[in-house]
Design a protein around this motif. Structure first.
Motif, short mmCIF file in Angstrom:
data_model
loop_
_atom_site.label_atom_id
_atom_site.label_comp_id
_atom_site.label_asym_id
_atom_site.label_seq_id
_atom_site.Cartn_x
_atom_site.Cartn_y
_atom_site.Cartn_z
N ASP A 65 0.81 -1.23 0.00
CA ASP A 65 0.00 0.00 0.00
C ASP A 65 0.84 1.27 0.00
O ASP A 65 0.35 2.33 0.41
CB ASP A 65 -0.94 0.01 1.21
N GLY A 66 2.08 1.20 -0.47
CA GLY A 66 2.92 2.39 -0.48
C GLY A 66 3.86 2.40 -1.67
O GLY A 66 4.34 1.34 -2.10
N VAL A 67 4.12 3.59 -2.21
CA VAL A 67 4.98 3.73 -3.38
C VAL A 67 6.14 4.67 -3.07
O VAL A 67 6.05 5.51 -2.17
CB VAL A 67 4.20 4.23 -4.62
N VAL A 84 12.79 6.46 6.06
CA VAL A 84 12.38 7.71 5.41
C VAL A 84 12.03 8.73 6.48
O VAL A 84 11.90 8.41 7.67
CB VAL A 84 11.17 7.47 4.48
N GLN A 85 11.86 9.97 6.07
CA GLN A 85 11.53 11.06 6.98
C GLN A 85 10.26 11.76 6.53
O GLN A 85 10.32 12.78 5.86
CB GLN A 85 12.68 12.06 7.07
N PRO A 86 9.08 11.23 6.90
CA PRO A 86 7.83 11.92 6.56
C PRO A 86 7.52 12.99 7.59
O PRO A 86 8.41 13.50 8.26
CB PRO A 86 6.81 10.78 6.57
N ASP A 87 6.23 13.27 7.76
CA ASP A 87 5.84 14.38 8.62
C ASP A 87 5.76 14.02 10.10
O ASP A 87 5.27 14.80 10.90
CB ASP A 87 4.50 14.96 8.17
N GLY A 88 6.24 12.86 10.47
CA GLY A 88 6.27 12.50 11.88
C GLY A 88 5.05 11.78 12.38
O GLY A 88 4.91 11.58 13.57
N ARG A 89 4.15 11.35 11.48
CA ARG A 89 2.94 10.66 11.91
C ARG A 89 3.19 9.20 12.26
O ARG A 89 2.36 8.57 12.88
CB ARG A 89 1.88 10.70 10.80
N THR A 96 15.93 9.64 1.02
CA THR A 96 15.48 11.02 1.19
C THR A 96 14.58 11.49 0.04
O THR A 96 14.18 12.64 0.00
CB THR A 96 16.67 11.97 1.31
N GLY A 97 14.28 10.57 -0.87
CA GLY A 97 13.43 10.93 -2.00
C GLY A 97 11.96 10.76 -1.70
O GLY A 97 11.50 10.84 -0.56
N PHE A 98 11.19 10.46 -2.74
CA PHE A 98 9.74 10.36 -2.63
C PHE A 98 9.35 9.06 -1.93
O PHE A 98 9.89 7.99 -2.20
CB PHE A 98 9.10 10.41 -4.02
N TRP A 99 8.37 9.16 -1.04
CA TRP A 99 7.78 7.99 -0.36
C TRP A 99 6.40 8.39 0.12
O TRP A 99 6.22 9.44 0.73
CB TRP A 99 8.63 7.57 0.83
N LYS A 100 5.40 7.55 -0.20
CA LYS A 100 4.05 7.88 0.25
C LYS A 100 3.22 6.61 0.42
O LYS A 100 3.03 5.85 -0.53
CB LYS A 100 3.35 8.81 -0.73
N ALA A 150 4.19 11.85 -10.79
CA ALA A 150 4.23 10.60 -10.04
C ALA A 150 5.69 10.11 -9.99
O ALA A 150 6.14 9.37 -10.87
CB ALA A 150 3.32 9.56 -10.68
N LYS A 151 6.40 10.50 -8.95
CA LYS A 151 7.84 10.22 -8.87
C LYS A 151 8.15 8.74 -8.74
O LYS A 151 9.27 8.31 -9.02
CB LYS A 151 8.44 11.01 -7.71
N TRP A 152 7.16 7.94 -8.27
CA TRP A 152 7.43 6.51 -8.16
C TRP A 152 7.40 5.82 -9.53
O TRP A 152 7.86 4.69 -9.67
CB TRP A 152 6.38 5.87 -7.25
N LYS A 153 6.86 6.49 -10.53
CA LYS A 153 6.70 5.87 -11.86
C LYS A 153 8.01 5.97 -12.61
O LYS A 153 8.21 6.83 -13.46
CB LYS A 153 5.56 6.54 -12.63
N THR A 154 8.91 5.06 -12.30
CA THR A 154 10.26 5.06 -12.89
C THR A 154 10.34 4.20 -14.14
O THR A 154 11.39 4.18 -14.81
CB THR A 154 11.29 4.55 -11.87
N TRP A 155 9.28 3.48 -14.49
CA TRP A 155 9.30 2.62 -15.67
C TRP A 155 8.82 3.35 -16.91
O TRP A 155 8.23 4.40 -16.84
CB TRP A 155 8.43 1.38 -15.41
#
Length: 255
Positions: A128-130, A154-159, A226-230, A250-255
């Protein structure tokens, strides 16, 4: 190296979608988020998957059972009862769809996959995460240290929680304390078979005692991303991911 995908949870925080399907089958841009994750791995040459099923696992089975047909041009000859496949656009994936129990916890699901993994290292992540994490660099980092498991941090918003670090070694792991914006568990693990020794049945929660013990035993290392993670935890997250696809961000779309 096989890739284990955790796809058995209930997804209660996005119940608007998951009353009909398991969370990894919630669509982004017309494709399940599980498909997006598999495309990420496939981009780096990892094409063998073990999907750990639970809640409404039949939906995942039906999707992949019919996938080749849906990705191809076909001629249906009703008189002869024949189907001719013309051009297939399917990916070169080999997928094992493994029922791991309706109520198994994450560690229990991973343990049930042991017979399909054998004595080889394996990848593991959530369905459930990209991210735009470099999977090949993650694998190479894992091979460079002495620990039995590497966690992408990773370093998100601390949730979500925090890790206590000693250089690149994780000295203490706590899943989802009240966040302070520190390094947290981003999934995208690389594991040696020794990890199975820390798992003890269906009730084992991977993110609690197993990871906590591996940290104490100096077996748990962090691959800092340190890049995209969601993650897709809520309907709002899903809509944000949809907007990224629409806007070509969509930064996860590397293909």
């Amino acid at each position: 190296m096989k890739v284990l995908l955790l796809a058995g949870g209930l997804g209660t925080r996005i119940s608007e979608e998951t009353h009909l399907k398991p969370k990894p089958m919630v669509e982004i841009g017309g494709k399940p988020i599980l498909w997006h994750i598999m495309k990420m791995y496939s981009h780096y040459g990892f094409n063998e998957f073990v999907v750990l099923l639970g809640y409404k696992g039949y939906v995942v089975k039906e999707f992949f059972a019919n996938y080749f047909m849906h990705q191809s041009d076909v001629t249906v000859d009703l008189a002869k009862n024949e189907i001719t496949i013309h051009d297939s656009k399917s990916e070169p994936w080999k997928i094992t769809l493994l029922d791991t129990g309706m109520h198994s916890m994450t560690g229990g699901r991973v343990l049930r996959a042991r017979k399909y993994i054998g004595d080889e290292p394996f990848m593991l992540t959530y369905g459930d995460g990209v991210s735009d994490v470099n999977i090949k660099a993650l694998e190479e980092y894992h091979r460079s240290h002495s620990g039995c498991i590497t966690m992408t941090s990773v370093q998100p918003d601390g949730r979500f929680g925090s890790l206590e670090m000693d250089g690149d070694r994780i000295s203490r792991f706590m899943e989802k304390p009240k966040g302070d914006g520190g390094w947290i568990n981003g999934g995208f693990f690389v594991c040696d078979p020794k990890v199975f020794d820390y798992l003890d049945g269906d009730s084992t929660i991977f993110e609690r005692e197993p990871l906590e013990r591996m940290a104490v035993d100096k077996e748990l290392f962090a691959f800092k991303h340190t890049g995209f993670w969601k993650p897709m935890d809520t309907l709002r997250d899903k809509n944000q991911l949809e907007e990224m696809l629409i806007n070509n961000t969509a930064k996860w779309k590397t293909w």
